[in-house]
Design an enzyme around this catalytic site. Structure first.
Site, PDB file in Angstrom:
ATOM      1  CB  THR A 128      -0.916   0.015   1.241  1.00 23.56           C
ATOM      2  OG1 THR A 128      -1.585   1.270   1.342  1.00 23.56           O
ATOM      3  CG2 THR A 128      -0.100  -0.181   2.523  1.00 23.56           C
ATOM      4  CG  ASP A 129      -1.139   4.886  -1.078  1.00 23.67           C
ATOM      5  OD1 ASP A 129      -1.703   4.206  -0.192  1.00 23.67           O
ATOM      6  OD2 ASP A 129      -1.756   5.730  -1.760  1.00 23.67           O
ATOM      7  CD  GLU A 130      -3.450   3.438   4.243  1.00 24.90           C
ATOM      8  OE1 GLU A 130      -3.381   3.534   5.482  1.00 24.90           O
ATOM      9  OE2 GLU A 130      -4.424   2.958   3.642  1.00 24.90           O
ATOM     10  CE1 TYR A 155      -3.119  -2.593   5.525  1.00 20.15           C
ATOM     11  CE2 TYR A 155      -3.473  -0.255   5.133  1.00 20.15           C
ATOM     12  CZ  TYR A 155      -3.269  -1.535   4.653  1.00 20.15           C
ATOM     13  OH  TYR A 155      -3.204  -1.747   3.305  1.00 20.15           O
ATOM     14  CE  LYS A 159       0.335  -4.694   2.859  1.00 17.41           C
ATOM     15  NZ  LYS A 159       0.184  -6.070   2.281  1.00 17.41           N
ATOM     16  CG  ASN A 184      -7.262   4.924  -0.917  1.00 20.91           C
ATOM     17  OD1 ASN A 184      -6.088   5.111  -0.603  1.00 20.91           O
ATOM     18  ND2 ASN A 184      -8.247   4.970  -0.037  1.00 20.91           N
ATOM     19  CG  ASN A 185      -7.251  -0.875  -5.657  1.00 19.95           C
ATOM     20  OD1 ASN A 185      -7.188  -1.852  -6.402  1.00 19.95           O
ATOM     21  ND2 ASN A 185      -6.173  -0.161  -5.360  1.00 19.95           N
ATOM     22  N   PRO A 197     -17.920   2.096  -0.853  1.00 18.97           N
ATOM     23  CG  PRO A 197     -17.083  -0.015  -0.348  1.00 18.97           C
ATOM     24  CD  PRO A 197     -16.677   1.302  -0.912  1.00 18.97           C
ATOM     25  CE1 TYR A 212     -14.087   7.628  10.019  1.00 18.25           C
ATOM     26  CE2 TYR A 212     -13.146   7.316   7.841  1.00 18.25           C
ATOM     27  CZ  TYR A 212     -13.620   6.787   9.022  1.00 18.25           C
ATOM     28  OH  TYR A 212     -13.615   5.435   9.212  1.00 18.25           O
TER      29      TYR A 212
END
Length: 339
Positions: A128-130, A155, A159, A184-185, A197, A212
């Site tokens: 992930t880019d995170e 998280y 990763k 993000n997908n 979703p 948020y």
């Protein structure tokens, strides 16, 4: 450029999850000579219905844990690659209980690397880019593959840890590995706990969406089908030991994404509720995919976000039996968190 790697039997971990199942569908559709063994623990985010319609002679589901060394030993022979999607991935859940994130994301990756080392399997690690932390909203730069890691949540830190294991196993043991870090997908089969979703299904349920903090947090959106194509390109033509960033120049604030959802679903622009921010909420993610584009010639096909969002909304409208059973429980958990 080295000769392309041509896999015929691959293991896809987490292949019943959102991004993993979309990758399995892509392989089944675009590469009919490849057999896929899906290894999935079927936690709350893994759904065997995500593989519905795929030919059973080419896609096999094995229910199991990537931390189960004995299972991996039995599965590995006869395969030539592992594409590793399996992960605990929801930030809010990691803040509430980091333990399964450490086990799955760190220990699970270690177990897979070890079986790849023993059986000389090609390994592609989906990240992930995170792991790079975040950027200021007014910062002109984007993440690049050689940026330092600055994870800010349980998280993203797990990763980042798994990425470092992959790099070490490549350098120390010669495991034939690559890494991709994606933005993000969005698209079909995504759990209703995730941002897009959740908003779409709230509207479908007659419930006001939730936003948020101040809504200014920026994410770099990519359609999951474009992500799948990029992963295949890296698996088959990427340079071993390298990291590739996958992005589609899709930066948008959460507020703008929600506004687009409301507009496309016939709702007023203010038909949502503000909720408290998550702890340590990253401000901006942005991917520089130059390396992927220049080395492998990959380009996103879903460049019209509005069109991709329409397709995604339609999928959730048409597949209510898929998401309805988990919606109430998901919203109850958010309510406890004040979100």
């Amino acid at each position: 450029m080295a000769e392309p790697f041509v896999p015929t039997n691959i293991i896809v971990t987490g292949g019943c999850g959102f991004i993993g199942s979309n990758f399995v569908h892509h392989v089944a559709r675009a590469h009919p000579d490849v057999h896929v063994t899906v290894l999935d623990k079927l936690t709350y985010a893994g759904n065997p219905a995500n593989l519905a319609g795929l030919p059973p002679e080419r896609v096999e589901l094995v229910v199991g844990d990537i931390c189960d060394e004995g299972l991996l030993e039995r599965l590995a022979p006869g395969h030539d690659a592992i594409v590793h999607f399996a992960a605990e991935s929801h930030n809010d859940n990691s803040i509430e209980d980091p333990d399964p994130f450490v086990r799955t994301n760190v220990e699970g990756t270690y177990r897979l690397l070890e079986v790849c080392r023993r059986y000389d399997l090609r390994f592609h690690h989906v990240s992930t880019d995170e792991v790079y932390g975040d950027l200021a909203l007014d910062e002109p730069r984007r993440f690049r593959p050689d940026d330092p890691y600055r994870p800010s949540s349980p998280y993203s830190s797990t990763k980042a840890s798994s990425d470092l294991l992959v790099r070490a196993w490549h350098r120390t043991y010669g495991v034939r590995a690559t890494i991709s870090n994606c933005s993000n997908n969005y698209g079909p089969y995504q759990h209703v706990e995730k941002f897009i979703p959740r908003q779409v299904t709230n509207v479908l349920c007659g419930v006001r969406p939730k936003l948020y903090g101040d809504g200014k947090n920026v994410r770099d959106w990519i359609h999951t089908e474009d992500h799948s194509r990029a992963v295949w390109d890296i698996l088959t033509r990427g340079r071993l030991g390298e990291t590739y960033l996958i992005g589609a120049d899709g930066e948008r604030s959460n507020r703008d994404v929600l506004a687009a959802i409301l507009e496309r679903m016939g709702q007023p622009a203010d038909a949502f509720d503000w909720v408290r921010d998550r702890p340590g909420h990253d401000r901006r993610y942005a991917i520089d995919p130059t390396k992927l584009r220049e080395e492998l010639g990959w380009r996103p096909l879903h460049t019209d976000f509005a069109e991709g969002l329409d397709q995604t909304i339609s999928w959730y409208r048409e597949n209510e039996p898929w998401w309805r059973p988990v919606k109430e429980k998901t919203e109850a958990r958010y309510a406890v968190q004040g979100q």
